[in-house]
Design an enzyme around this catalytic site. Structure first.
Site, PDB file in Angstrom:
ATOM      1  N   CYS A  30      38.972  25.237  74.576  1.00  0.00           N
ATOM      2  CA  CYS A  30      39.122  24.626  73.182  1.00  0.00           C
ATOM      3  C   CYS A  30      37.849  24.620  72.324  1.00  0.00           C
ATOM      4  O   CYS A  30      36.568  24.259  73.084  1.00  0.00           O
ATOM      5  CB  CYS A  30      39.544  23.026  73.389  1.00  0.00           C
ATOM      6  SG  CYS A  30      39.592  22.177  71.498  1.00  0.00           S
ATOM      7  N   CYS A  50      35.076  17.303  70.500  1.00  0.00           N
ATOM      8  CA  CYS A  50      35.413  15.833  70.854  1.00  0.00           C
ATOM      9  C   CYS A  50      34.586  15.184  71.983  1.00  0.00           C
ATOM     10  O   CYS A  50      34.795  15.946  73.113  1.00  0.00           O
ATOM     11  CB  CYS A  50      36.887  15.805  71.009  1.00  0.00           C
ATOM     12  SG  CYS A  50      38.105  16.573  69.727  1.00  0.00           S
ATOM     13  N   CYS A  93      36.480  14.255  75.347  1.00  0.00           N
ATOM     14  CA  CYS A  93      37.589  15.522  76.028  1.00  0.00           C
ATOM     15  C   CYS A  93      36.981  16.401  76.866  1.00  0.00           C
ATOM     16  O   CYS A  93      35.861  16.988  76.753  1.00  0.00           O
ATOM     17  CB  CYS A  93      38.270  16.179  75.009  1.00  0.00           C
ATOM     18  SG  CYS A  93      39.383  17.394  75.546  1.00  0.00           S
ATOM     19  N   CYS A 140      56.439  15.724  77.631  1.00  0.00           N
ATOM     20  CA  CYS A 140      55.360  15.978  76.849  1.00  0.00           C
ATOM     21  C   CYS A 140      54.672  17.262  76.906  1.00  0.00           C
ATOM     22  O   CYS A 140      53.861  17.480  78.079  1.00  0.00           O
ATOM     23  CB  CYS A 140      54.224  14.822  76.723  1.00  0.00           C
ATOM     24  SG  CYS A 140      55.108  13.283  76.468  1.00  0.00           S
ATOM     25  N   CYS A 168      58.442  16.079  73.614  1.00  0.00           N
ATOM     26  CA  CYS A 168      57.400  15.912  72.518  1.00  0.00           C
ATOM     27  C   CYS A 168      56.298  16.922  72.806  1.00  0.00           C
ATOM     28  O   CYS A 168      56.139  17.298  73.931  1.00  0.00           O
ATOM     29  CB  CYS A 168      56.740  14.423  72.891  1.00  0.00           C
ATOM     30  SG  CYS A 168      55.277  14.022  71.999  1.00  0.00           S
ATOM     31  N   CYS A 217      54.229  10.801  66.741  1.00  0.00           N
ATOM     32  CA  CYS A 217      53.543  10.084  67.649  1.00  0.00           C
ATOM     33  C   CYS A 217      52.157   9.899  67.530  1.00  0.00           C
ATOM     34  O   CYS A 217      51.545  11.044  67.273  1.00  0.00           O
ATOM     35  CB  CYS A 217      53.929  10.612  69.083  1.00  0.00           C
ATOM     36  SG  CYS A 217      53.246  10.094  70.481  1.00  0.00           S
ATOM     37  N   ARG A 227      52.785   2.680  74.122  1.00  0.00           N
ATOM     38  CA  ARG A 227      52.671   3.162  75.544  1.00  0.00           C
ATOM     39  C   ARG A 227      51.267   3.220  75.959  1.00  0.00           C
ATOM     40  O   ARG A 227      50.220   3.609  75.179  1.00  0.00           O
ATOM     41  CB  ARG A 227      53.112   4.796  75.283  1.00  0.00           C
ATOM     42  CG  ARG A 227      53.246   5.368  76.707  1.00  0.00           C
ATOM     43  CD  ARG A 227      53.805   6.760  76.681  1.00  0.00           C
ATOM     44  NE  ARG A 227      53.139   7.881  75.863  1.00  0.00           N
ATOM     45  CZ  ARG A 227      53.631   8.035  74.614  1.00  0.00           C
ATOM     46  NH1 ARG A 227      54.706   7.432  73.794  1.00  0.00           N
ATOM     47  NH2 ARG A 227      52.857   8.905  73.970  1.00  0.00           N
TER      48      ARG A 227
END
Length: 355
Positions: free
Chosen positions: A85, A89, A92, A129, A161, A221, A291
């Site tokens: 990636c 962030c 992460c 997901c 999802c 979401c 959740r």
């Protein structure tokens, strides 16, 4: 840092004993009437003394029960593309600035994604997901995921999802046509705190993606990560922003500080505060799926079960690059509470054994 005295002053209380005139139930009443808590009321919740934790959870449970009864929704993640990636962030392990020793691989093939869905069924998850790292999916990756989703929907009645990063409305439309019911793209933190955790994209980029998802007719979401140096003000405004976005499902993550990430030394959470955050999110987003997500096991620890009084959903199994509690342990926790897993009506003759 907010002290007990500042909380009392903000709420107009000379002592916390005065708050015991069932003020938590007053907040529950407001939530059930559709009224928004004020900032002072939110701070009262986040700063509640620990001896008030159970009455607070009882009030949050009353709101949760009104909308969801004692049902618990289970979701399962597959890490469909790991690492690689370009974003920075700080929380992460898959970002370009992370030195965490994680497995890295491109998008999984169609059959592997389908087998992951079968595992979700075995774990009694109602939502599967498909999550991929990266700033956003390419059109080719969108097509690959769409083909896998079509095959899954033909075989299983799972809700699908996807979490594929920043996407256009056209890409969202293609996913919807394939059978994707929900798309996850977390706001993560408040607009004012956002630049402290990420600089390679903006808070507005995330809001725009959620809007694209909604415009394509997919259920949005979007949630948060708590424990990244944010203030109570950030937490309150984040909960309000999710209410304004009308996110149907709100994953509340608690930072799992992974060695090798910029936030590896962040350690500001305890289980009781995490429960207060969940209660606040229930009061501000009363009818939404709340959740308990990443970091549940390491932050709530022995109090995990109490989280299901304000929340009505959890992830079952592992997360993206960290291990979760076993599915069997999660099933047992739900059963011990006297709650009930919300099951899909599976037509498959599959093993119910969980790992």
């Amino acid at each position: 840092m907010h002290t007990a005295n500042t909380v009392k002053e903000a709420c107009g209380l000379s002592t916390f004993s005065q708050a015991r005139v069932n003020v938590w139930e007053v907040y529950a009443d407001k939530a059930l009437r559709g009224e928004v808590l004020t900032k002072d009321e939110a701070f009262h919740i986040l700063g509640a003394p620990d001896e008030e934790l159970l009455p607070l959870l009882q009030a949050a449970y009353r709101v949760r029960y009104h909308y969801y009864g004692n049902k618990v929704k289970l979701n399962m993640i597959i890490n469909a593309k790991s690492g690689l990636c370009p974003e920075d962030c700080g929380y992460c392990s898959q970002s370009i600035v992370s030195k965490a020793p994680i497995e890295k691989y491109p998008l999984l093939d169609k059959e592997t994604l389908i087998e992951g869905a079968r595992e979700a069924v075995r774990r009694k998850a109602g939502t599967y997901c498909i999550v991929a790292s990266g700033r956003g999916a390419t059109d080719k990756e969108i097509e690959q995921v769409a083909e896998a989703v079509k095959a899954i929907k033909q075989e299983m009645p799972l809700k699908i999802c996807c979490c594929l990063g920043i996407i256009s409305e056209e890409q969202a439309q293609k996913l919807r046509e394939a059978g994707v019911e929900r798309y996850n793209h977390n706001l993560n933190t408040s607009a004012s705190h956002y630049s402290h955790i990420t600089t390679t994209h903006t808070y507005e980029d995330r809001v725009r993606t959620v809007q694209h998802v909604k415009q394509a007719g997919i259920s949005p979401c979007s949630g948060c990560i708590i424990g990244m140096g944010e203030t109570w003000d950030d937490v309150y405004h984040l909960a309000l922003s999710l209410r304004e976005l009308d996110a149907d499902s709100i994953p509340v993550n608690f930072l799992h500080a992974i060695p090798g990430t910029p936030l590896e030394n962040m350690d500001e959470l305890n289980p009781r505060y995490c429960l207060k955050v969940l209660a606040l999110f229930r009061f501000i987003n009363p009818s939404k799926e709340i959740r308990i997500s990443g970091g549940r096991e390491v932050n709530l620890r022995s109090l995990q079960a109490l989280g299901l009084y304000p929340a009505n959903a959890i992830f079952v199994g592992d997360y993206l690059t960290t291990e979760g509690q076993t599915a069997r342990a999660d099933h047992q926790m739900i059963e011990d509470l006297g709650f009930e897993i919300e099951l899909m009506h599976y037509s498959l003759n599959m093993s119910s054994n969980s790992t």
